[in-house]
Design an enzyme around this catalytic site. Structure first.
Site, short mmCIF file in Angstrom:
data_model
loop_
_atom_site.label_atom_id
_atom_site.label_comp_id
_atom_site.label_asym_id
_atom_site.label_seq_id
_atom_site.Cartn_x
_atom_site.Cartn_y
_atom_site.Cartn_z
N GLU A 214 0.82 -1.22 0.00
CA GLU A 214 0.00 0.00 0.00
C GLU A 214 0.86 1.27 0.00
O GLU A 214 0.73 2.11 0.88
CB GLU A 214 -0.90 0.03 1.24
N PRO A 215 1.74 1.45 -0.97
CA PRO A 215 2.54 2.68 -0.97
C PRO A 215 1.69 3.89 -1.33
O PRO A 215 0.80 3.82 -2.17
CB PRO A 215 3.58 2.41 -2.06
N GLY A 216 1.98 5.00 -0.69
CA GLY A 216 1.33 6.26 -1.03
C GLY A 216 2.39 7.32 -1.24
O GLY A 216 2.76 7.65 -2.36
N ARG B 183 1.84 20.17 6.39
CA ARG B 183 2.82 19.32 7.07
C ARG B 183 3.80 20.07 7.97
O ARG B 183 4.07 19.62 9.08
CB ARG B 183 3.60 18.48 6.04
N TYR C 61 3.36 18.72 11.64
CA TYR C 61 4.38 17.76 12.04
C TYR C 61 5.75 18.38 12.29
O TYR C 61 6.71 17.64 12.52
CB TYR C 61 4.57 16.69 10.94
N CYS D 168 -3.11 34.04 9.54
CA CYS D 168 -2.97 34.65 10.86
C CYS D 168 -2.76 33.61 11.95
O CYS D 168 -3.61 33.42 12.84
CB CYS D 168 -4.17 35.54 11.16
#
Length: 438
Positions: free
Chosen positions: A286-288, A325, A329, A360
């Site tokens: 299941e690579p994404g 991201r 993260y 903002c």
């Protein structure tokens, strides 16, 4: 409408990896940035094809299926590339199911994963003939049995086991530790197989494991696959048929060119071969991120520079709503100036910037303390490795329309999602004029 061109030779690796690239899959980025208003996402079709063919070559000789994790990039044009390359889809919602089917991925090559499938979603998937369900809780298994029984259907299912393996990745994308919400213990899975005869409409004949994302070492994969292998062999000895083993995804990519060292795909597949020696069923991957992340860039322009009390700020027209991201993260993305004289950026003095967007929020920050050639208003920047979880996680926060997406293929481009207009952004809203009581 056909959005994908014929397969052609890719641009040179030197062009793709140049420190200050002007060419992107044969397209001059200065010209592309002049043709379309920034910010926008651009994807290299040939880079995606190269990743797919490389993984397919490594899997040669195995009874294996690649199911692209749609959540990484659900654009219909990207899914069309997957369909044309013979891939299936790993989905987690009915929306992703419908996108996959619309892009031409056959239902029998679709695997339905995720901890929160509703019974209605399961029913929709059964109706179109989805190939397999990855089941993550006993209540979900009961719901799948009800949905299948209502339709007088027999469905195939795999139990997602949680091997309690630390993938060594960011806590927010770790999925294989015992305190994560995903999967069930091997002890619980063992009970499911012992009671399998009670599920007349669910054929429980597979195992599934996925321990996280952006994994840069082989050892976590080895550990997880060891747990799966031992359990598979135990189940076979107990008389159960195991026809599918889904090894998940998680292969890391290069976000930080000077530091990230991804796992070699050949070594990864060798690890699978070793762990599952003797298995005669279908192995599902299941690579994404691995297939699309490095194929994408986010092009953005400098609005202005700002001298703070202690820091230089480079304010760009992209924001956290276009690429979440870094805010979510603390993720690193390489960022580069795309100059008219790309090979002469050394003529600009190096300057250290905090690269920020116009939203903002203090968290609307792409990079802190990053050195670039001195920038000025109107300069074009490329934020690299944004093909996965870039546009797919975007929002309209601060009433900013969704950015456009562009597919580049050997020097030509096609807009595969136009920039959202204001009217499109508010299309579902209305004044409170129709009042009801429950």
């Amino acid at each position: 409408m056909e959005l994908i061109g014929a397969q052609v030779a890719a641009p040179s690796q030197e062009a793709l990896e140049s420190p200050f690239p002007r060419l992107f899959d044969g397209m001059d980025l200065i010209a592309l940035g002049a043709a379309l208003p920034t910010p926008f996402h651009a994807y290299s079709a040939n880079t995606i094809r190269q990743r797919i063919s490389g993984l397919q070559a490594a899997l040669d000789g195995l009874n294996a299926a690649i199911c692209f994790a749609v959540k990484a990039n659900p654009s219909l044009a990207i899914l069309q590339i997957m369909a044309q390359s013979g891939l299936g889809a790993d989905i987690v919602s009915s929306g992703e199911l419908r996108r996959s089917l619309k892009a031409g991925i056959p239902a029998n090559r679709i695997v339905f994963s995720g901890v929160g499938k509703t019974e209605a979603e399961m029913g929709e998937a059964i109706d179109v003939g989805v190939g397999r369900f990855n089941v993550e809780s006993s209540e979900e298994l009961e719901a799948l049995q009800r949905a299948a029984r209502t339709r007088e259907a027999i469905v195939r299912a795999s139990v997602r086991i949680n091997p309690d393996v630390d993938a060594g990745t960011h806590d927010k994308i770790s999925t294989g530790k015992s305190d994560n919400k995903f999967g069930v213990s091997i002890t619980e899975a063992r009970r499911w197989f012992a009671a399998v005869s009670c599920k007349e409409n669910v054929r429980l004949d597979g195992l599934h494991v996925h321990i996280g994302s952006q994994i840069l070492e082989l050892e976590p994969f080895r550990q997880a696959l060891h747990h799966v292998s031992v359990f598979w062999r135990e189940l076979v000895l107990a008389g159960h048929s195991i026809n599918s083993i889904d090894v998940g995804g998680g292969l890391g990519v290069v976000y930080r060119g000077a530091r990230d060292k991804p796992v070699n795909v050949g070594d990864y597949v060798h690890t699978i071969r070793e762990a599952l020696t003797g298995f005669e069923g279908r192995i599902v991957l299941e690579p994404g991120r691995y297939l699309v992340a490095e194929a994408g860039i986010l092009l953005t322009r400098v609005i202005r520079t700002k001298q703070g009390a202690t820091r230089n700020f480079l304010i760009v027209d992209a924001a956290m709503n276009d690429l979440l991201r870094p805010s979510l993260y603390d993720a690193w993305h390489d960022i580069e100036l795309i100059d008219e004289e790309s090979d002469r950026n050394d003529l600009r003095p190096g300057t250290v910037y905090d690269i920020v967007g116009p939203v903002c929020e203090t968290s609307d920050t792409f990079a802190i303390g990053r050195q670039l050639p001195q920038c000025r208003a109107g300069d074009l920047l490329a934020i690299r490795c944004t093909g996965a979880y870039g546009a797919s996680m975007s929002s309209t926060y601060n009433s900013r329309p969704l950015a456009a997406e562009v597919l580049v293929d050997d020097g030509s481009y096609a807009v595969i999602r136009r920039r959202q207009s204001f009217d499109e952004m508010i299309a579902g809203e209305q004044a409170a004029t129709l009042w009801r009581t429950a």
